[in-house]
Write a protein that holds these residues in place. Structure first.
Motif, mmCIF file in Angstrom:
data_model
loop_
_atom_site.group_PDB
_atom_site.id
_atom_site.type_symbol
_atom_site.label_atom_id
_atom_site.label_comp_id
_atom_site.label_asym_id
_atom_site.label_seq_id
_atom_site.Cartn_x
_atom_site.Cartn_y
_atom_site.Cartn_z
ATOM 1 N N PHE A 69 49.947 40.750 46.525
ATOM 2 C CA PHE A 69 51.299 40.425 46.984
ATOM 3 C C PHE A 69 51.981 39.463 46.002
ATOM 4 C CE2 PHE A 69 54.051 37.433 49.325
ATOM 5 C CZ PHE A 69 55.040 38.318 49.719
ATOM 6 N N GLY A 70 51.237 38.470 45.542
ATOM 7 C CA GLY A 70 51.802 37.519 44.598
ATOM 8 C C GLY A 70 52.245 38.177 43.311
ATOM 9 N N ALA A 71 51.420 39.069 42.762
ATOM 10 C CA ALA A 71 51.787 39.770 41.540
ATOM 11 C C ALA A 71 53.030 40.623 41.756
ATOM 12 C CB ALA A 71 50.617 40.641 41.073
ATOM 13 N N SER A 72 53.090 41.298 42.912
ATOM 14 C CA SER A 72 54.252 42.135 43.211
ATOM 15 C C SER A 72 55.515 41.296 43.319
ATOM 16 C CB SER A 72 54.020 42.903 44.519
ATOM 17 O OG SER A 72 52.869 43.712 44.431
ATOM 18 N N LEU A 73 55.391 40.127 43.975
ATOM 19 C CA LEU A 73 56.558 39.259 44.148
ATOM 20 C C LEU A 73 57.013 38.688 42.807
ATOM 21 C CD1 LEU A 73 58.509 37.919 46.131
ATOM 22 C CD2 LEU A 73 56.856 36.050 46.376
ATOM 23 N N ALA A 74 56.055 38.297 41.964
ATOM 24 C CA ALA A 74 56.410 37.731 40.664
ATOM 25 C C ALA A 74 57.180 38.727 39.804
ATOM 26 C CB ALA A 74 55.154 37.272 39.938
ATOM 27 N N ILE A 75 56.895 40.009 39.975
ATOM 28 C CA ILE A 75 57.601 41.043 39.223
ATOM 29 C C ILE A 75 58.892 41.445 39.918
ATOM 30 C CG2 ILE A 75 57.469 43.432 38.382
ATOM 31 C CD1 ILE A 75 54.422 42.985 38.127
ATOM 32 N N ALA A 76 58.821 41.573 41.256
ATOM 33 C CA ALA A 76 59.965 42.097 42.006
ATOM 34 C C ALA A 76 61.119 41.104 42.079
ATOM 35 C CB ALA A 76 59.523 42.472 43.422
ATOM 36 N N ALA A 77 60.832 39.806 42.159
ATOM 37 C CA ALA A 77 61.897 38.811 42.331
ATOM 38 C C ALA A 77 62.910 38.847 41.184
ATOM 39 C CB ALA A 77 61.299 37.418 42.508
ATOM 40 N N PRO A 78 62.491 38.703 39.929
ATOM 41 C CA PRO A 78 63.498 38.778 38.858
ATOM 42 C C PRO A 78 64.134 40.153 38.733
ATOM 43 C CG PRO A 78 61.264 38.631 37.947
ATOM 44 C CD PRO A 78 61.157 38.362 39.405
ATOM 45 N N ALA A 79 63.336 41.220 39.039
ATOM 46 C CA ALA A 79 63.919 42.565 38.984
ATOM 47 C C ALA A 79 65.022 42.721 40.028
ATOM 48 C CB ALA A 79 62.829 43.610 39.199
ATOM 49 N N ALA A 80 64.799 42.170 41.234
ATOM 50 C CA ALA A 80 65.807 42.256 42.285
ATOM 51 C C ALA A 80 67.083 41.520 41.900
ATOM 52 C CB ALA A 80 65.238 41.694 43.591
ATOM 53 N N VAL A 81 66.938 40.388 41.210
ATOM 54 C CA VAL A 81 68.122 39.646 40.762
ATOM 55 C C VAL A 81 68.945 40.498 39.798
ATOM 56 C CG1 VAL A 81 68.898 37.630 39.457
ATOM 57 C CG2 VAL A 81 67.057 37.393 41.123
ATOM 58 N N LEU A 82 68.264 41.162 38.864
ATOM 59 C CA LEU A 82 68.976 42.012 37.910
ATOM 60 C C LEU A 82 69.682 43.176 38.616
ATOM 61 C CD1 LEU A 82 66.379 42.150 34.992
ATOM 62 C CD2 LEU A 82 68.438 40.748 35.151
ATOM 63 N N VAL A 83 68.996 43.767 39.595
ATOM 64 C CA VAL A 83 69.607 44.871 40.355
ATOM 65 C C VAL A 83 70.837 44.378 41.110
ATOM 66 C CG1 VAL A 83 69.260 46.453 42.284
ATOM 67 C CG2 VAL A 83 67.470 46.189 40.545
ATOM 68 N N LEU A 84 70.739 43.184 41.718
ATOM 69 C CA LEU A 84 71.878 42.604 42.440
ATOM 70 C C LEU A 84 73.062 42.397 41.498
ATOM 71 C CD1 LEU A 84 73.100 41.242 44.979
ATOM 72 C CD2 LEU A 84 72.111 39.089 44.145
ATOM 73 N N TYR A 85 72.788 41.857 40.316
ATOM 74 C CA TYR A 85 73.870 41.650 39.350
ATOM 75 C C TYR A 85 74.544 42.973 38.987
ATOM 76 C CZ TYR A 85 72.182 36.873 38.448
ATOM 77 O OH TYR A 85 71.816 35.558 38.545
ATOM 78 N N ALA A 86 73.729 44.018 38.812
ATOM 79 C CA ALA A 86 74.276 45.300 38.384
ATOM 80 C C ALA A 86 75.107 45.961 39.485
ATOM 81 C CB ALA A 86 73.147 46.230 37.954
ATOM 82 N N PHE A 87 74.575 46.003 40.718
ATOM 83 C CA PHE A 87 75.249 46.725 41.797
ATOM 84 C C PHE A 87 76.443 45.967 42.350
ATOM 85 C CE2 PHE A 87 71.539 49.341 41.628
ATOM 86 C CZ PHE A 87 71.966 50.579 42.087
ATOM 87 N N ASP A 88 76.440 44.651 42.274
ATOM 88 C CA ASP A 88 77.580 43.870 42.770
ATOM 89 C C ASP A 88 78.590 43.570 41.679
ATOM 90 O OD1 ASP A 88 76.423 43.936 45.197
ATOM 91 O OD2 ASP A 88 76.135 41.772 45.426
ATOM 92 N N GLY A 89 78.377 44.118 40.503
ATOM 93 C CA GLY A 89 79.319 43.897 39.418
ATOM 94 C C GLY A 89 79.295 42.476 38.867
ATOM 95 N N LEU A 90 78.162 41.801 39.004
ATOM 96 C CA LEU A 90 78.071 40.409 38.553
ATOM 97 C C LEU A 90 77.426 40.271 37.182
ATOM 98 C CD1 LEU A 90 76.799 38.847 41.921
ATOM 99 C CD2 LEU A 90 79.151 38.955 41.077
ATOM 100 N N TRP A 91 77.015 41.378 36.593
ATOM 101 C CA TRP A 91 76.249 41.289 35.355
ATOM 102 C C TRP A 91 77.047 40.637 34.224
ATOM 103 C CZ3 TRP A 91 77.951 43.585 30.916
ATOM 104 C CH2 TRP A 91 78.943 44.567 31.043
ATOM 105 N N LEU A 92 78.358 40.913 34.165
ATOM 106 C CA LEU A 92 79.162 40.344 33.083
ATOM 107 C C LEU A 92 79.282 38.824 33.238
ATOM 108 C CD1 LEU A 92 80.813 40.813 30.582
ATOM 109 C CD2 LEU A 92 82.836 41.206 32.029
ATOM 110 N N THR A 93 79.500 38.380 34.486
ATOM 111 C CA THR A 93 79.566 36.933 34.731
ATOM 112 C C THR A 93 78.238 36.275 34.380
ATOM 113 O OG1 THR A 93 81.164 37.268 36.522
ATOM 114 C CG2 THR A 93 79.973 35.168 36.489
#
Length: 450
Positions: A69-93
């Motif tokens: 679970f820890g390994a999955s979270l360590a990988i998924a957390a930053p990946a989820a942030v990048l996905v959020l930036y992309a889908f909410d249009g925040l990547w440029l900011t």
């Protein structure tokens, strides 16, 4: 490295102004995007950092499903942030903020480095030794001794060379003492830092020059002396065209060290016989029992007049590193003759503390950084594992670390790369003073606070 006068000073002020402008740019981007996701970028980034740090802790401290679970979270957390930036249009900011802040830090460190006082290491001319004695380890650094022809080159320069037998342990201290008794006027080592320290102790005892040949895997001592680690043959030039500098030599219960003494988690790991063949696998196997549970070893230390209790790991160094990166081997020491030990201590007992350390860095209560004249380490056992310059030992408690100021004469070649001054910590108040021209000369200081 120039100070604040002349072209160097003008460039330092320019860099300081660019750093301040880039920092203001970050604030401006946040202000302009408050209603359009600016704060969401910051909040999501911090949340991803916290969750990722917690995941790393669970991965290291536990086994089985919790580790997975820890390994999955360590990988998924930053990946989820990048996905959020992309889908909410925040990547440029997010990209603009990251670039502005990176530019601010890069310019700030460059400005403070240039504004700091240049400090050349004091060297003295050295005559050619008549009877140099060198110990060489053919296994060090993956066989650098043979690959670079160090034995043949040293013998052509008049040195007596003893090649260690990889199949049988050798007492290099005894070899060095025997060489001194036979009239050697210089001692040197081509090998790892642990071997360097043992021979350096004999050289310091007899006030003889000591030659460092970069034939080990990392050779941190050579790096901080400004030697060329990519070509160990250049170190041998010191035999014919050399100069000397005096540096400090660490002492841990009568044993010399040139880099570090480690207590706690790292020292426990390197004691394992399988560590040399599988460092990462061994560390992952034993980490859970070292970090959590009833078998966790806690260390107490007396640092000059200050007490540190229940630490998981302690690193004592021959002079201070510029950052806690010393814990994983990437730190640098701007000087080796400062007359003080460096200390890094860490205490992380939960995912929350791991997250606090990730977010706050050196300001976290989990991390202690400082300097001292004397460090005494104790535990609730009669002896503890200790790693001295990477060598696994066991020592009776209390273990006392001190420093012998300028005790070692080091012979170095005149033509060498030198020591690049590491980037100083960013002090924005000092930086603003420099940008506004209020600082006649901004000194580089390495803050060490308890």
């Amino acid at each position: 490295m120039a100070g604040s006068g002349g072209d160097g000073g003008a460039l330092a002020r320019l860099l300081a102004r660019l750093a301040v402008l880039a920092a203001i740019g970050c604030l401006a981007v946040l202000a302009l995007t408050v209603g359009r996701g600016g704060l969401e970028v910051i909040a999501a980034g911090l949340l991803g950092l916290v969750l990722g740090a917690a995941g790393v802790w669970w991965f290291l401290a536990y086994r089985g499903l919790v580790r997975l679970f820890g390994a999955s979270l360590a990988i998924a957390a930053p990946a989820a942030v990048l996905v959020l930036y992309a889908f909410d249009g925040l990547w440029l900011t997010a990209l603009v903020l990251i670039l502005c802040w990176a530019a601010a830090l890069a310019c700030a460190r460059a400005a403070l480095r240039r504004a700091g006082p240049a400090r050349a290491r004091e060297t003295v001319a050295a005559s050619r030794p008549a009877r140099p004695f060198l110990v060489m380890n053919p296994k060090s650094g993956g066989g650098k001794v043979g690959r670079f022809g160090l034995v043949e080159r040293a013998e052509r320069m008049g040195a007596r060379v003893v090649l260690l037998d990889p199949s049988a342990p050798s007492d290099v201290t005894a070899l060095a003492r025997e060489a001194v008794a036979e009239g050697a006027d210089l001692l040197g080592v081509a090998g790892g830092d642990g071997t360097q320290a043992q021979v350096a102790a004999v050289a310091a005892e007899h006030d003889l020059p000591f030659l460092v040949i970069c034939a080990g895997t990392r050779n941190h001592f050579a790096m901080d002396l400004g030697l060329d680690r990519s070509d160990p043959t250049r170190c041998l030039d010191a035999l014919t065209d050399g100069e000397e500098l005096r540096v400090d030599l660490g002492d841990v219960d009568g044993r010399a060290f040139v880099n570090t003494v480690s207590f706690g988690v790292y020292a426990d790991v390197v004691q394992r016989p399988e560590y040399r063949d599988d460092k990462a696998g061994t560390a992952l196997t034993v980490m859970p029992e070292l970090l959590v549970g009833d078998r966790v070893r806690r260390l107490d230390a007396r640092v000059d007049g200050t007490s540190l209790a229940s630490q998981q790991a302690l690193l004592v160094s021959n002079n201070a590193y510029t950052s806690p990166d010393a814990l994983h081997g990437s730190g640098r020491r701007p000087r080796l003759d400062g007359g003080e030990l460096g200390l890094v201590a860490i205490r992380v007992g939960s995912a929350a503390q791991a997250a606090d350390l990730a977010v706050r860095g050196s300001q976290s209560g989990a991390l202690t950084v400082g300097t001292a004249r004397r460090v005494e380490v104790t535990a609730d056992t009669a002896e503890i594992p200790v790693a001295v310059d990477g060598e696994a030992l066991r020592m009776a408690t209390p273990v006392v670390c001190t420093l012998r100021h300028r005790a070692l004469r080091v012979r170095v070649p005149r033509d060498r790369p030198g020591v690049a001054l590491p980037a100083p910590p960013v002090d924005w108040r000092r930086l603003v003073d420099l940008a506004l021209g209020r600082a006649g000369r901004t000194a580089v200081r390495w803050p060490r606070t308890w």
